[in-house]
Design a protein around this motif. Structure first.
Motif, mmCIF file in Angstrom:
data_model
loop_
_atom_site.group_PDB
_atom_site.id
_atom_site.type_symbol
_atom_site.label_atom_id
_atom_site.label_comp_id
_atom_site.label_asym_id
_atom_site.label_seq_id
_atom_site.Cartn_x
_atom_site.Cartn_y
_atom_site.Cartn_z
ATOM 1 N N LYS A 5 58.074 98.434 157.691
ATOM 2 C CA LYS A 5 59.391 98.955 158.051
ATOM 3 C C LYS A 5 60.322 97.774 158.269
ATOM 4 N N THR A 6 61.594 97.977 158.017
ATOM 5 C CA THR A 6 62.515 96.852 158.146
ATOM 6 C C THR A 6 62.898 96.579 159.590
ATOM 7 N N SER B 52 62.377 92.225 162.862
ATOM 8 C CA SER B 52 61.245 92.325 161.938
ATOM 9 C C SER B 52 59.947 92.458 162.727
#
Length: 106
Positions: free
Chosen positions: A33-34, A85
């Motif tokens: 996932k970002t 992140s």
């Protein structure tokens, strides 16, 4: 069938050491996932002062912001304290865990 992957990470303290960690396929896919969140959880161990100190020292919050976080954690049981992140959140998770705080990455 559960797939287990093993990854090696190198952490630099005073000397370099290799630490092996095991992740499931689901954990690896989730890490892609970002945006991830660092969650601070309420516990019966840490004082308000210690939580505030850590938020100021490691996450660069002002004293007023850190106090608000401490109260939110106390009243609601948890608080998202940082986004970024997966790798960045893991670094901060490890730092705050070394300080005795209860944290996770979401």
């Amino acid at each position: 069938m559960s797939h287990i992957f093993q990854l090696l990470f190198i952490f630099a303290n005073m000397s370099t050491e290799t630490k092996e960690e095991t992740f499931t396929l689901e954990e690896i896919l989730t890490s892609l996932k970002t945006v991830h969140r660092l969650i601070l959880w309420n516990d019966d161990i840490n004082t308000f002062d210690h939580v505030i100190f850590c938020m100021m020292k490691y996450l660069d919050y002002s004293e007023s912001q850190a106090e608000k976080i401490a109260w939110k954690v106390h009243n609601e049981g948890k608080c998202a304290v940082l986004e970024g992140s997966f790798t960045e959140m893991e670094v901060y998770r490890k730092i705050l865990q070394q300080e005795g705080l209860t944290v996770s990455v979401d």
